[in-house]
Motif scaffolding. Structure first.
Motif, PDB file in Angstrom:
ATOM      1  N   PHE A   1       0.825  -1.202   0.000  1.00 23.62           N
ATOM      2  CA  PHE A   1       0.000   0.000   0.000  1.00 23.62           C
ATOM      3  C   PHE A   1       0.858   1.249   0.000  1.00 23.62           C
ATOM      4  O   PHE A   1       0.613   2.197  -0.750  1.00 23.62           O
ATOM      5  CB  PHE A   1      -0.933   0.002   1.215  1.00 23.62           C
ATOM      6  CG  PHE A   1      -1.670   1.290   1.376  1.00 23.62           C
ATOM      7  CD1 PHE A   1      -2.743   1.584   0.564  1.00 23.62           C
ATOM      8  CD2 PHE A   1      -1.270   2.217   2.316  1.00 23.62           C
ATOM      9  CE1 PHE A   1      -3.426   2.786   0.694  1.00 23.62           C
ATOM     10  CE2 PHE A   1      -1.936   3.417   2.465  1.00 23.62           C
ATOM     11  CZ  PHE A   1      -3.015   3.698   1.645  1.00 23.62           C
ATOM     12  N   ILE A   2       1.891   1.266   0.846  1.00 21.86           N
ATOM     13  CA  ILE A   2       2.768   2.438   0.909  1.00 21.86           C
ATOM     14  C   ILE A   2       3.486   2.643  -0.407  1.00 21.86           C
ATOM     15  O   ILE A   2       3.602   3.775  -0.906  1.00 21.86           O
ATOM     16  CB  ILE A   2       3.762   2.292   2.075  1.00 21.86           C
ATOM     17  CG1 ILE A   2       3.012   2.397   3.406  1.00 21.86           C
ATOM     18  CG2 ILE A   2       4.860   3.328   2.003  1.00 21.86           C
ATOM     19  CD1 ILE A   2       3.840   2.060   4.603  1.00 21.86           C
TER      20      ILE A   2
ATOM     21  N   ASP B   1       1.027   3.966  -2.941  1.00 24.69           N
ATOM     22  CA  ASP B   1       0.636   5.313  -2.567  1.00 24.69           C
ATOM     23  C   ASP B   1       1.726   6.305  -2.966  1.00 24.69           C
ATOM     24  O   ASP B   1       1.437   7.389  -3.482  1.00 24.69           O
ATOM     25  CB  ASP B   1       0.375   5.365  -1.065  1.00 24.69           C
ATOM     26  CG  ASP B   1      -0.289   6.646  -0.641  1.00 24.69           C
ATOM     27  OD1 ASP B   1      -1.137   7.157  -1.406  1.00 24.69           O
ATOM     28  OD2 ASP B   1       0.014   7.138   0.454  1.00 24.69           O
TER      29      ASP B   1
ATOM     30  N   GLU C   1       3.787   5.805  -5.367  1.00 25.81           N
ATOM     31  CA  GLU C   1       3.768   5.855  -6.828  1.00 25.81           C
ATOM     32  C   GLU C   1       2.795   6.926  -7.305  1.00 25.81           C
ATOM     33  O   GLU C   1       3.110   7.713  -8.209  1.00 25.81           O
ATOM     34  CB  GLU C   1       3.356   4.496  -7.393  1.00 25.81           C
ATOM     35  CG  GLU C   1       3.180   4.521  -8.889  1.00 25.81           C
ATOM     36  CD  GLU C   1       2.433   3.304  -9.397  1.00 25.81           C
ATOM     37  OE1 GLU C   1       2.372   3.170 -10.628  1.00 25.81           O
ATOM     38  OE2 GLU C   1       1.913   2.512  -8.602  1.00 25.81           O
ATOM     39  N   ALA C   2       1.636   6.986  -6.691  1.00 21.93           N
ATOM     40  CA  ALA C   2       0.664   8.015  -7.074  1.00 21.93           C
ATOM     41  C   ALA C   2       1.203   9.404  -6.761  1.00 21.93           C
ATOM     42  O   ALA C   2       0.966  10.353  -7.512  1.00 21.93           O
ATOM     43  CB  ALA C   2      -0.656   7.773  -6.339  1.00 21.93           C
ATOM     44  N   ALA C   3       1.958   9.523  -5.674  1.00 20.81           N
ATOM     45  CA  ALA C   3       2.536  10.819  -5.322  1.00 20.81           C
ATOM     46  C   ALA C   3       3.616  11.234  -6.321  1.00 20.81           C
ATOM     47  O   ALA C   3       3.838  12.418  -6.542  1.00 20.81           O
ATOM     48  CB  ALA C   3       3.118  10.768  -3.913  1.00 20.81           C
TER      49      ALA C   3
END
Length: 124
Positions: free
Chosen positions: A73-74, A77, A79-81
């Motif tokens: 998840f981290i 997450d 990656e989206a940032a």
């Protein structure tokens, strides 16, 4: 001899940060003690997250898959940032930026495929 006066702004910043963080922690605790709102009782100290008392030892070990899901998840997450600023500045970075992000996404895809193959995404 080294001139340490250049480090003075950093030390001042760290001192102010430490003082403010200490004040933000201790000041509300002190105010609650002085105003009388600090009144612990059985209802305030009871379990509030799940609604019922714990039925096993709170120090029991979690399954490793729980941590794998959290790490995945981290990673995604973050990656989206990374994708949003990259997309905004793609015209400035050009092909080098595009190729770098393709390599980054490829590494993440390989990691996801590995986790999927190992069964890290299976939950029982």
């Amino acid at each position: 001899m080294v001139d340490l006066t250049e480090y003075l702004p950093i030390l001042l910043f760290l001192g102010i940060a430490a003082a403010l963080s200490t004040a933000f922690v201790l000041l509300p605790m002190g105010v609650s003690r002085l105003t009388g709102s600090h009144n612990p009782n059985a209802a305030k100290l009871s379990e509030y997250e799940c609604g019922f008392p714990a039925f096993e030892d709170p120090r029991s070990q979690f399954d490793v898959r729980f941590y794998l899901i959290a790490i995945l998840f981290i990673i995604f997450d973050l990656e989206a940032a990374f994708l949003f600023p990259w997309a905004v500045t793609l015209d400035l970075t050009g092909w080098a930026g595009w190729l770098t992000m393709v390599i980054f996404l490829g590494e993440l895809a390989i990691g996801l495929a590995y986790a999927w193959k190992k069964g890290a995404l299976e939950w029982e």
